[in-house]
Design a protein around this motif. Sequence first.
Motif, PDB file in Angstrom:
ATOM      1  N   PRO A 163     -41.150 -63.929  39.936  1.00 32.47           N
ATOM      2  CA  PRO A 163     -41.820 -65.172  40.328  1.00 32.47           C
ATOM      3  C   PRO A 163     -43.326 -65.105  40.072  1.00 32.47           C
ATOM      4  O   PRO A 163     -43.938 -66.093  39.699  1.00 32.47           O
ATOM      5  N   TYR A 207     -37.230 -69.162  37.067  1.00 29.49           N
ATOM      6  CA  TYR A 207     -38.361 -68.736  37.888  1.00 29.49           C
ATOM      7  C   TYR A 207     -38.530 -67.217  37.906  1.00 29.49           C
ATOM      8  O   TYR A 207     -39.497 -66.704  38.457  1.00 29.49           O
ATOM      9  N   GLY A 208     -37.569 -66.511  37.322  1.00 28.83           N
ATOM     10  CA  GLY A 208     -37.684 -65.055  37.317  1.00 28.83           C
ATOM     11  C   GLY A 208     -37.234 -64.412  38.611  1.00 28.83           C
ATOM     12  O   GLY A 208     -37.446 -63.226  38.831  1.00 28.83           O
ATOM     13  N   ALA A 209     -36.612 -65.192  39.493  1.00 24.57           N
ATOM     14  CA  ALA A 209     -36.181 -64.648  40.779  1.00 24.57           C
ATOM     15  C   ALA A 209     -34.832 -63.945  40.679  1.00 24.57           C
ATOM     16  O   ALA A 209     -34.532 -63.060  41.464  1.00 24.57           O
ATOM     17  N   ARG A 233     -33.469 -70.437  39.764  1.00 17.87           N
ATOM     18  CA  ARG A 233     -33.947 -69.085  40.048  1.00 17.87           C
ATOM     19  C   ARG A 233     -34.091 -68.249  38.787  1.00 17.87           C
ATOM     20  O   ARG A 233     -34.978 -67.404  38.685  1.00 17.87           O
TER      21      ARG A 233
END
Lengths: 338, 343, 508
Positions: C330, C310-312, C307
């Motif tokens: 994301p 992924y930039g989440a 995550r």
Amino acid sequence: MQRRNVLKAGLLATTLTFVGGAGAFAEDGKRIAFFVSDLSNVFHQSQAAEAERYAKEKYGAEVVVFDGQADSAMMTQNVDQVVAGGFDAATLHIWDAEAATPGVEDALADDVVMTSFFSPITDTGIPTARSDEAAVSFEMGAQMAKAWKEAHPDKPIVMVQLGWPNHTEVNSGRTAPFAEGVLSVDPDAENLGALDSSKGQEAAKQIIVDLLTQRPEVNLIYSEASNLTVGTMAGLAQLGRGKFDNGKPLTEIVASVDFDSVEFEQVYDPNSSLKVSMGLPPVETAQGRIDLIMDVLDGKVQSTSDTAEEFFYKAYTVSYWSMPKEEAEQWLKDQFGG
Amino acid sequence: MTDQAVAGRRLAKQDNRLSDEMFITSLVAGAAVALFLLASILVPNFFQFQNVVNLVTNNWAVISLGVGVTFLLVSGNFDLSVGGIVALSGVLAVWFAQATDGANALSSGWGMPTWLAMVCALIGAMSIGAVNAAFVVALRVPSIIVTLGTMMLARGIAQVVTQGSQRNTNLPADFGTLGNMTMFGTSIKLPVVLMATLIFVAVFVERKTVFGRLTYLIGANPVASRLSGVDNARHVVKLYLFSAVMAGVVGILLASEFKSGFSNRGTLMEFDALVISLLGGVAIAGGFGSVIGMFFGAIILATVTSAATGLVLSPDWQFTLKAIAVFIAIMAQTWALARRHAG
Amino acid sequence: MIVQTAFAANAQEKALSIRDLTKDYPGVRAVDAVSFDIDRNTVHCLVGENGAGKSTIVKMLTGALAPTSGSMAILGRTYEPDSTQDARESGVGTLFQELHVVDQLTVLENLTLGMEASRFGFLVKSDLEGRVVKTLAAIEPTIDPKARVSSLSVAQKQIVEIARAASSGASIIIMDEPTAALSEREVERLFGVIRRLRDSDVTVIYISHKLDEIFELGDNVTVMRDGKHIATKPLADVNGRPELIEMMVGRAITHDYEPRGDIADNPVLTVKGLTNHLLKDVSFHVKGGEIVGFYGLVGAGKTEVARAIYGADKADGQIDFKGRKRAASPKEAIAAGIALVPEERRTQGLFTELAIRRNIPIMNIRKLASFGVFQDEREKEVAREYVGKLGIATNSIEKYAEKLSGGNQQKVVLSKCLFADADMLLLDEPTRGVDVGAKSEIYDLIRDLANNGRAICIFSSELEEVLGICDRVFLMYDGRIQAEIKNGTEVDIPHILNVVTGGGGENK
């Protein structure tokens, strides 16, 4: 200590609006609390000014105006201020009578004279001042029926009222006497009854459009408040109605309540179907309210009775047929100061 | 023919099935027609073309509000502020346009030309939308709470400006033009034409554009949409601004039509807009619904109202009748959808 | 201890006896004729790899699942719970991983919740309060019964739940991974609580991946593997971690890994010092065409790594993907060419109420639009293309994703990523809940993608999966990469298990 006083003064200033010299107590005159539902309204402004002037001139009494600020909670709170403020009498204008009842009973117990304006306060039995709306409504109904029969003797009268079907005072002062007035001229007239327009002018417009599409035969309309009349006339216009032909009715005749400068143009326009309106006079209203309260103070009227005694003061029938245009113009000037 | 081609053809055949949204929409449209026919039997003079026209023209305001509300509902958000914004923008437009030299506070304003007053009023409406967006998106306060608050805020400001009543004097002559302009030589007014245009544009956006798609995705599963690269926050901000602007335009047009800024205008309109959306099959949890369904939902409600007026029913009965219609319609949808899924 | 074991023949002395317990799922036997006894007033540990059948046994014990066959008995009396409520009334309490306390209430109110005596619908004051206060004071005197639960730490909330189970008369309390979210000090405190419980006539069934905890706390241990019972013995008789791991693993894990060529020299992704609430200084790199695995147990931090890349989720540290700085969302990650298959397929990866065709283009939806107008026909073409390419078993692209099997759902999620034209795929538990056939199809697809130059990261808690397809494997424990191993035939499985259960590790 100092700070607390300032705070108190601030509080008072927000609830009371002193018209005229605040704090200058009349030497031997009475102090009267004069309630209005909403001082931002022109009618109530004129009424308050007249009450202050009239009470001082005729009775040497001091009037303090309580502004309800169009907020029924505020009006109820103001009742409690009357006892605290050491008033001799109050003429109330209350929207939520139930909520105000305990305050009124306390005030009566403290020998403060209480009267009401427009509606009685539940079963307290205090006298109520009302304008004589019923007579005007009756007269408007009769005039409209007569005008219609003259123009269209072959078309039966079908009438409808737009307003507050569940409101007792509106019914007894406007809806019912209007219908009686119409029936006094034409006993065969059909009365469809009252439709709820309490949501305002858009509702009035919508009702007119729906109703007259399905019942195009409706020809006498009583729009029981001036803001509803705006919607009524807009709805008629949308249906291509709302017109007179140089003083002669075409499709319908409309009556309104609370004659003002906007309605003035229409009533005296020979090509508009708005032809009559009830003129509620702030001057007579204020005088009637003050007179009633002084009568109670002087013992001429009982302070309470089993069912509230109602006292009526004059209202005007402003009519294309029975009041000349100049007179109506003068009336507006007298009542509202131009 | 290769196996893949056969499989492809088989797939294509199955794919022409009606989607759930279309199913519900046709159900609502069918119900509206059936209701109209029923009323035609029960109410004298109900069955006529003018009455059909009235159903639309009488409800242009609430249908216009319903568009923004429907988009937001589909994205999983409420907007209860639209009624308040209708009052606010109307009051502001009037106030800005009133001449500065009125006899009392309620008859003097800012003296702006009509067009500028209306633009400024629209900015006022938009700022309420911005407040909605800020609290819902940035601070993550539940939208029903935020917009309940801004509903009161907007109306509160309107009441302050009109001192609890209305402003209707001292207006420029052209203030009433927009709201009363009739179109194509008929009695149909500009606001109704604008509403019709809005519906067409909204249906196109909803059905045919990426923007419409994203709205559904966010409502259907906000977690998955974010992880699939959708900027949920930005999208919801746009929707709130859109809804507020629509409500602002409605408020201004009503103010123009009646040449008055009335602080109680649009009372309960936010609930009517919500009710017609739900009647039209929009899911209260988001991810499902359509503008065209909302439109027919409005027609259902309008038919009941109109028939009740024609019969001159008492207000209590009108209210009860509407409540029954809403209840039956929503239950019927739930039932039909459940059956369809089971089948 | 030993004295009690000597009396094992007497079933009435056993807190719990399990006989031939079996649970079948369609196509799978999750628990296979398991029999063992749990002595009274002991801490009995249950260990095994993921999928060994531990949680299925727990579910049967708590009444959440009904056994297919076999029996259970508490103190010699038959025990057949048909709900968790029923289990609680029979004296089996459970401490789940997710807490079930009500934050808005006080500790005391939580403890008495659901146990209020009432008469004609009115609450009646009873000695209940006094009893629960006493129980709480006995196991953890520092918690104020009047405190609001929202003000407590996770560990304290757990203790409140334990106290609730204890004061409701539970004679057996099951704890499933209770230390997953606790700090070291809190773990010590929890252990103190557990020991006090044991001394006050409560039997604790303790499930944990962390073998050190088991040696520290447990009296007896039951080892499970592939749904079967392997052994039950006193921990004193277990010859340290190696023996336990050997029992857990048993056979050599079969894996059909074949070394692949075609791996680029330069890393496409470089991560340095990734740190957040769970991760500690995670650094690694991935090359184009390479399949890299992250293996660890639940809570080791695998998902968090995915995550963060992924930039989440927010994290500190450097992430460099093909010379681009880290993605803040994301959306940015996808734009840069990274796609994620999330851990929870149904709630994070799919729009279950939408048709297959509507799911597939989502990550790159603008590709199907011109000037913002969506091309419906193109969407259908794309959907049919991917349904064919990945072999998604469905009779229509209009079918709701919800109605597909797990494997086909996962293929839809993979289609999303493929349509996004990603150069790097992050696959979090890519085959969880997927049947064997679909599994091998997904593995083939992954190899195919890597052979075409894509970088792939697999985050998995299945060792077999990681060793089956990954070229390199990072072993994670407690938010850190503990070791990196190169895949091949000589992989030391006991070493891997030792590392991921907290046995410490060094790069090999």
